[in-house]
Design a protein around this motif. Structure first.
Motif, PDB file in Angstrom:
ATOM      1  N   MET A   1       0.844  -1.198   0.000  1.00 12.34           N
ATOM      2  CA  MET A   1       0.000   0.000   0.000  1.00 12.34           C
ATOM      3  C   MET A   1       0.879   1.248   0.000  1.00 12.34           C
ATOM      4  N   LYS A   2       0.653   2.145  -0.950  1.00 15.96           N
ATOM      5  CA  LYS A   2       1.463   3.349  -1.078  1.00 15.96           C
ATOM      6  C   LYS A   2       1.170   4.337   0.056  1.00 15.96           C
ATOM      7  N   LYS A   3       2.254   4.922   0.595  1.00 15.66           N
ATOM      8  CA  LYS A   3       2.113   5.912   1.651  1.00 15.66           C
ATOM      9  C   LYS A   3       1.980   7.306   1.039  1.00 15.66           C
ATOM     10  N   VAL A   4       0.867   7.982   1.369  1.00 11.60           N
ATOM     11  CA  VAL A   4       0.632   9.345   0.895  1.00 11.60           C
ATOM     12  C   VAL A   4       0.671  10.277   2.101  1.00 11.60           C
ATOM     13  N   LEU A   5       1.582  11.220   2.050  1.00  6.26           N
ATOM     14  CA  LEU A   5       1.740  12.184   3.132  1.00  6.26           C
ATOM     15  C   LEU A   5       1.276  13.544   2.633  1.00  6.26           C
ATOM     16  N   ILE A   6       0.272  14.104   3.273  1.00  6.82           N
ATOM     17  CA  ILE A   6      -0.281  15.407   2.888  1.00  6.82           C
ATOM     18  C   ILE A   6       0.056  16.415   3.976  1.00  6.82           C
ATOM     19  N   ILE A   7       0.816  17.431   3.626  1.00  5.18           N
ATOM     20  CA  ILE A   7       1.224  18.438   4.604  1.00  5.18           C
ATOM     21  C   ILE A   7       0.310  19.645   4.458  1.00  5.18           C
ATOM     22  N   GLY A   8      -0.584  19.807   5.421  1.00  2.00           N
ATOM     23  CA  GLY A   8      -1.526  20.913   5.393  1.00  2.00           C
ATOM     24  C   GLY A   8      -2.964  20.446   5.379  1.00  2.00           C
ATOM     25  N   GLY A   9      -3.730  20.888   6.367  1.00  2.00           N
ATOM     26  CA  GLY A   9      -5.137  20.515   6.472  1.00  2.00           C
ATOM     27  C   GLY A   9      -6.070  21.617   6.037  1.00  2.00           C
ATOM     28  N   GLY A  10      -5.665  22.376   5.004  1.00  2.00           N
ATOM     29  CA  GLY A  10      -6.553  23.379   4.412  1.00  2.00           C
ATOM     30  C   GLY A  10      -7.490  22.727   3.426  1.00  2.00           C
ATOM     31  N   SER A  11      -8.155  23.528   2.604  1.00  2.00           N
ATOM     32  CA  SER A  11      -9.144  22.964   1.687  1.00  2.00           C
ATOM     33  C   SER A  11      -8.517  22.004   0.688  1.00  2.00           C
ATOM     34  N   GLY A  12      -7.367  22.370   0.107  1.00  2.00           N
ATOM     35  CA  GLY A  12      -6.718  21.482  -0.859  1.00  2.00           C
ATOM     36  C   GLY A  12      -6.306  20.162  -0.250  1.00  2.00           C
ATOM     37  N   GLY A  13      -5.669  20.234   0.922  1.00  2.00           N
ATOM     38  CA  GLY A  13      -5.201  19.013   1.582  1.00  2.00           C
ATOM     39  C   GLY A  13      -6.333  18.095   1.986  1.00  2.00           C
ATOM     40  N   LEU A  14      -7.418  18.667   2.528  1.00  2.00           N
ATOM     41  CA  LEU A  14      -8.538  17.842   2.968  1.00  2.00           C
ATOM     42  C   LEU A  14      -9.296  17.240   1.788  1.00  2.00           C
ATOM     43  N   ILE A  15      -9.511  18.027   0.742  1.00  2.00           N
ATOM     44  CA  ILE A  15     -10.207  17.498  -0.435  1.00  2.00           C
ATOM     45  C   ILE A  15      -9.398  16.371  -1.072  1.00  2.00           C
ATOM     46  N   LEU A  16      -8.089  16.549  -1.149  1.00  5.16           N
ATOM     47  CA  LEU A  16      -7.242  15.489  -1.705  1.00  5.16           C
ATOM     48  C   LEU A  16      -7.309  14.230  -0.848  1.00  5.16           C
ATOM     49  N   ALA A  17      -7.150  14.379   0.460  1.00  5.72           N
ATOM     50  CA  ALA A  17      -7.174  13.219   1.357  1.00  5.72           C
ATOM     51  C   ALA A  17      -8.487  12.459   1.225  1.00  5.72           C
ATOM     52  N   ASN A  18      -9.594  13.192   1.216  1.00  8.59           N
ATOM     53  CA  ASN A  18     -10.904  12.546   1.145  1.00  8.59           C
ATOM     54  C   ASN A  18     -11.261  12.029  -0.241  1.00  8.59           C
ATOM     55  N   SER A  19     -10.462  12.402  -1.253  1.00  6.34           N
ATOM     56  CA  SER A  19     -10.683  11.910  -2.619  1.00  6.34           C
ATOM     57  C   SER A  19      -9.946  10.596  -2.880  1.00  6.34           C
ATOM     58  N   LEU A  20      -9.090  10.200  -1.950  1.00  8.99           N
ATOM     59  CA  LEU A  20      -8.341   8.949  -2.090  1.00  8.99           C
ATOM     60  C   LEU A  20      -9.001   7.852  -1.266  1.00  8.99           C
ATOM     61  N   ASN A  21      -8.847   6.633  -1.716  1.00 14.31           N
ATOM     62  CA  ASN A  21      -9.421   5.476  -1.033  1.00 14.31           C
ATOM     63  C   ASN A  21      -8.452   4.966   0.030  1.00 14.31           C
ATOM     64  N   PRO A  22      -8.830   5.049   1.325  1.00 13.06           N
ATOM     65  CA  PRO A  22      -7.916   4.580   2.376  1.00 13.06           C
ATOM     66  C   PRO A  22      -7.667   3.074   2.350  1.00 13.06           C
ATOM     67  N   ASN A  23      -8.446   2.345   1.540  1.00 16.06           N
ATOM     68  CA  ASN A  23      -8.167   0.910   1.374  1.00 16.06           C
ATOM     69  C   ASN A  23      -7.088   0.663   0.320  1.00 16.06           C
ATOM     70  N   LYS A  24      -6.799   1.686  -0.483  1.00 17.19           N
ATOM     71  CA  LYS A  24      -5.754   1.576  -1.513  1.00 17.19           C
ATOM     72  C   LYS A  24      -4.488   2.340  -1.139  1.00 17.19           C
ATOM     73  N   PHE A  25      -4.638   3.380  -0.292  1.00 17.70           N
ATOM     74  CA  PHE A  25      -3.508   4.206   0.097  1.00 17.70           C
ATOM     75  C   PHE A  25      -3.438   4.328   1.622  1.00 17.70           C
ATOM     76  N   ASP A  26      -2.235   4.418   2.129  1.00 17.39           N
ATOM     77  CA  ASP A  26      -1.990   4.726   3.534  1.00 17.39           C
ATOM     78  C   ASP A  26      -1.865   6.254   3.618  1.00 17.39           C
ATOM     79  N   ILE A  27      -2.933   6.937   4.067  1.00 20.99           N
ATOM     80  CA  ILE A  27      -3.019   8.398   3.968  1.00 20.99           C
ATOM     81  C   ILE A  27      -2.817   9.041   5.337  1.00 20.99           C
ATOM     82  N   THR A  28      -1.892   9.979   5.391  1.00 25.34           N
ATOM     83  CA  THR A  28      -1.645  10.737   6.616  1.00 25.34           C
ATOM     84  C   THR A  28      -1.641  12.230   6.301  1.00 25.34           C
ATOM     85  N   VAL A  29      -2.391  12.992   7.085  1.00 28.09           N
ATOM     86  CA  VAL A  29      -2.399  14.450   6.984  1.00 28.09           C
ATOM     87  C   VAL A  29      -1.655  15.009   8.189  1.00 28.09           C
ATOM     88  N   ILE A  30      -0.744  15.939   7.934  1.00 23.15           N
ATOM     89  CA  ILE A  30      -0.001  16.595   9.027  1.00 23.15           C
ATOM     90  C   ILE A  30      -0.351  18.077   9.018  1.00 23.15           C
TER      91      ILE A  30
END
Length: 391
Positions: free
Chosen positions: A1-30
């Protein structure tokens, strides 16, 4: 499972995180903050005294399965795929920088003192509230609204501010006692000429004095003057000054990653950081030749989500900025890389749409409004609108 690290919980970061499938990606927002703010509403706190709650906990805005870490990112090593925070290090397969902009008032002599006393509407709720408190106690004199630098978060916001100020002084019978002055470094009130054909006549009609080509050098709080590099000075009683905005203070392994204003150099179609295909910069933090706005961050996030899912997707530079022109009317600033801004006439319905966004925004972050926005962005494509409204 690919690790996706998103730095920033603004609109762009949150929309991106929620647009990815957590069953396909290991998603972390900082993000160093625990709360996300609906920043467009700072305008209404500052000029209409709104008390609406415009923040939510970031962890409540993320879909189940997505991790949130509250920490401050200090350094990103793109060559070794390592992100260092104040407390630990993280490795990744993909990293996305979505930290937005930050105001830099100390770059201009006297501006920090002005912002501390009078506030601004481009940083936080507290500073927006300061503006409103100063407006409420205003009895007459010079109100001067200044865009301190050409780079500005939400290009319509300087004009929105002066329009709402004029509405306030008019409705409170202060118009005869007030001189409203709009100051910009550009050669016209609105940077894009097609939209300026609507904005400038409206400012003149409402008695707003326009000062162009004014590059802010310093402010003298004691003498109450705003001074330009060109040698001009403007007296003020109530100054509202939009501070310069900068990119990110995160350190990178390569000094060439950022431009002179700390905006990250990225491909204008794919948003990948130049020289890297596993690192992206979305939203206000990048140096793309388009506006710094929530809608732009939204659309860029969707393109990066497609790319991570293996799709051949490109960002077309689309902007769709809502624009409050006061007295219950508004419009939208619509353009893309291939089409100039289209001068859409102000209407009450467009104003209603801008105000309504504050209610549906939180659902937008979670992806619940995707089908509606897909329809809207397709329906309002510039090539369609340009046939009706000639730029």
């Amino acid at each position: 499972m690919k690790k996706v690290l998103i730095i920033g919980g603004g609109s762009g970061g949150l929309i991106l995180a929620n647009s990815l499938n957590p069953n396909k990606f290991d998603i972390t927002v900082i993000d160093k903050e625990k709360y996300h703010f609906y920043q467009p509403w700072y305008l209404y706190i500052a000029f209409q005294g709104s008390n609406r709650k415009i923040w939510r906990r970031i962890d409540k805005l993320l879909k189940p399965g997505i991790k949130l870490i509250n920490d401050n990112v200090n350094e990103v090593d793109l060559d070794n795929r390592v992100v260092k925070t104040k407390s630990k290090s993280f490795d990744y397969d993909y990293v996305i920088i979505s930290t937005g902009t930050y105001p830099k008032p100390d770059e201009i002599q006297g501006l920090k003192e002005i912002n501390d006393k009078y506030g601004n509407y481009h940083s936080n709720v507290e500073n927006a509230r300061k503006i409103w408190n100063n407006i409420k106690s205003f009895k007459g004199g010079n109100i001067v609204l200044v865009q301190a630098s050409p780079v500005c978060k939400c290009p319509p916001s300087p004009s929105e501010g002066i329009f709402l100020l004029e509405e306030y002084v008019n409705k409170n019978k202060l118009k005869d006692k007030t001189k409203l002055i709009f100051v910009t470094p550009y050669p016209r009130p609105y940077p894009a000429e097609p939209m300026n054909k609507i904005v400038e006549p409206l400012m003149k009609e409402r008695g707003i004095e326009i000062v162009t080509f004014f590059n802010l050098e310093s402010i003298d709080l004691e003498k109450k003057t705003i001074n330009s590099f060109e040698g001009d000075s403007i007296n003020f009683d109530l100054p509202i000054i939009i501070p310069p905005c900068k990119g990110t203070e995160i350190k990178f392994n390569n000094d060439n990653i950022k431009d002179e204003d700390n905006f990250i150099k990225a491909d204008k179609y794919k948003m990948n950081i130049l020289g890297y295909d596993d690192a992206f910069a979305i939203g206000d933090v990048n140096n793309l030749p388009t506006s710094k706005s929530g809608v732009t961050a939204h659309l860029e996030a969707k393109v990066v989500a497609d790319i991570l899912n293996g799709k051949d997707s490109k960002f077309d530079g689309r902007i769709n900025c809502p624009f409050d022109m006061a007295y219950g009317k508004g419009t939208f600033v619509v353009a893309d890389y291939n089409h100039p801004v289209i001068p859409l006439p102000p209407t009450r319905f467009k104003h209603f749409m801008k105000k309504s966004m504050s209610y549906i925004y939180w659902m937008t972050l979670k992806g619940h409004m995707d089908s509606i926005f897909d329809f809207y962005f397709n329906y309002t494509r510039p090539e369609k609108l340009i046939k009706k409204y000639k730029a």
